[in-house]
Design an enzyme around this catalytic site. Sequence first.
Site, short mmCIF file in Angstrom:
data_model
loop_
_atom_site.label_atom_id
_atom_site.label_comp_id
_atom_site.label_asym_id
_atom_site.label_seq_id
_atom_site.Cartn_x
_atom_site.Cartn_y
_atom_site.Cartn_z
N ALA A 65 0.81 -1.22 0.00
CA ALA A 65 0.00 0.00 0.00
C ALA A 65 0.84 1.26 0.00
CB ALA A 65 -0.93 -0.01 1.22
N THR A 100 0.29 5.70 -1.74
CA THR A 100 -0.06 6.85 -0.91
C THR A 100 0.14 8.17 -1.65
OG1 THR A 100 2.18 6.74 0.03
CG2 THR A 100 0.41 5.65 1.25
N HIS A 109 -4.38 -10.09 -3.61
CA HIS A 109 -5.57 -9.79 -2.83
C HIS A 109 -6.74 -9.34 -3.68
CE1 HIS A 109 -2.73 -9.02 0.83
NE2 HIS A 109 -2.84 -10.29 0.52
N CYS A 123 -16.40 -13.42 -14.88
CA CYS A 123 -17.59 -14.21 -15.19
C CYS A 123 -17.35 -15.65 -14.76
CB CYS A 123 -17.89 -14.14 -16.68
SG CYS A 123 -19.33 -15.14 -17.16
N CYS A 131 -17.81 -18.03 -18.35
CA CYS A 131 -16.81 -18.03 -19.43
C CYS A 131 -15.42 -17.65 -18.92
CB CYS A 131 -17.22 -17.07 -20.54
SG CYS A 131 -17.26 -15.33 -20.06
N CYS A 158 -22.54 -10.42 -17.81
CA CYS A 158 -21.40 -10.61 -18.69
C CYS A 158 -21.83 -10.29 -20.12
CB CYS A 158 -20.87 -12.04 -18.59
SG CYS A 158 -19.49 -12.38 -19.70
N CYS A 166 -21.32 -13.25 -22.67
CA CYS A 166 -22.33 -14.30 -22.62
C CYS A 166 -23.66 -13.82 -23.18
CB CYS A 166 -22.52 -14.80 -21.18
SG CYS A 166 -21.07 -15.64 -20.50
N GLY A 184 7.08 -0.50 -0.26
CA GLY A 184 5.89 0.01 0.41
C GLY A 184 5.05 -1.02 1.13
#
Length: 566
Positions: free
Chosen positions: A64, A68, A146, A154, A157, A179, A182, A240
């Site tokens: 993170a 900043t 993360h 989707c 697919c 989607c 689709c 960081g």
Amino acid sequence: MHSTEQDSLRAIPGYADRLSPYENKGRLDLRPEWDRAVDVERKVELLAGWMRQHRGRVVMHTGAGVSTAAGIRDFRSDDGVWTTQQRGDETGAEAVEAMETAAPTLTHVVIARLVRSGYVQHVVTQNVDALHWRSGVRREQLSELHGNAMRERCPRCEREWLRDAMVPTVGRRATGNPCEACYKRRPDETPDSRYSSTVDALSSTSLQDVLLDWEDALPEPDFSAAVEASRAAEMNVVLGSSLQMVPARCLPLYSLRHPGGKFVVVNASWTAKDGDATLVVRAPCDTVMALLWQRLCDGEASGGGDDGEWIGCWRRGYRVALRWRAPATATTNRAVEVCVPGAHGRAPGLQVVREEWKEAVEYGREEEMVEEMQRVLATPIVPQPDRSLPERWERVVVGDVALHGDGCVHLRLRAFGEHVANAARRVFPAYVRLQAPPTSMPFTADWHLYEIPVAGAVWHNVRQVAECLAAAAAREQTAGVRFALPAGLAFYRTAQRRWCVCVGCSARVSATRRHWHVQRCAALQCVSVSGRERKSGRRNRLTDEERQEKLRRVECAPNLSQENVS
């Protein structure tokens, strides 16, 4: 910002506020411990030499702290999200707006250029702000451990969609967006009988977010790619991050298994793996990366002039949808409504330029953008053929828009937001025109999709950052200020882990004698060992006064004997 967008923004909590309650967030309220400016320059020289030595076998790990400078708060600093939540403060809508309109920082831009130049093999990030995507790092060279607050997937697919607004959910839940791939398929192209191309069937088959909640398993194939790249890397560089999240904090250590492998940490404050690092740099990430880019690629930067002092990037691929309402009478024009697909009624960074504002808009006024802006404005953007969304899938952001005299809708896109500005950073919006369909086209209630190629630009002045650091180093040398730092920050470890090398005089010192060397090194005369460092280590024994005081306390305690004295 339009009122509809403001109301919707207030209703959406920030990414941190949407996570499940979790007590063990690690060590918080981390205060910065800055290196001297002269030591930062010395350490970056070492880092640049190692980058050349291990070119093509380097992996960057970001946290993170690299975002900043873009206006996005970190988590564990003295002003971080977790720290302020512990005090009872809230983040909410400000965090949403900051992330949606954030521009890549100098660190993001330099990392993208190092990847393209062949220095960096892979990028592993714990961030969810999509700034590495926006800076130009390709998907196959990026592992998001993360998740991504701007990305949807989707489940049918497995196609991914990168949005211009933050997804409303977390924990791999349904976002409510369909989607588009689709939706366009025909029934005979989908052998699975559970799905069809009808709107009713697809409305119940929603895209999912890719954000992780606490205790969720890390996503694949991102995690496997991160492990594979970290194992193969001869040098892992952490930028960081306090390295408290498991297993992300363990990945950079893989490089130490290679002969001559290196593990570098660049962070403002303490990290959980400082003791294992080959080199620790306590400095802002943007400063370190600006100096590194100067030393590695001097003259390759491009942007504001021939001297190569500016580097920058464009944000591309902003998507807008327009819908034309039937005229109320035969003499009135059709009204236009605007939305951003998949944004749940929000339009971050989008502003409609109305007729009365036309004279105030100066297209292409920035010298760095003249050619690109003229190319965009010369040809109005037309709707994508055979690309539309049903009316009830999207929400109106701006309504009753009147067409300009040229028959187009004029938009101002500050998708690289303007909330952060300084002398070394310039953010520019983009002005585009969307061509309305001819009046002979039959009226339809569907949304017509537009792909906007340019949505803004950001430029960073690398030379100015380096000059500021050089001036700071000169002030430090003149003032003679003493810095209380852990002794380990003035050294880097050799391949034999028990030996260190001083960044000031290049002396080879035992790891247990670092504090002793700092007090005697002429190049480190402005550095004093912090109290925490003096009190730690096996060689630090009690003084005579402290031993006498401890003996006196023992004699006054009847239940203790001399055997307890250490």
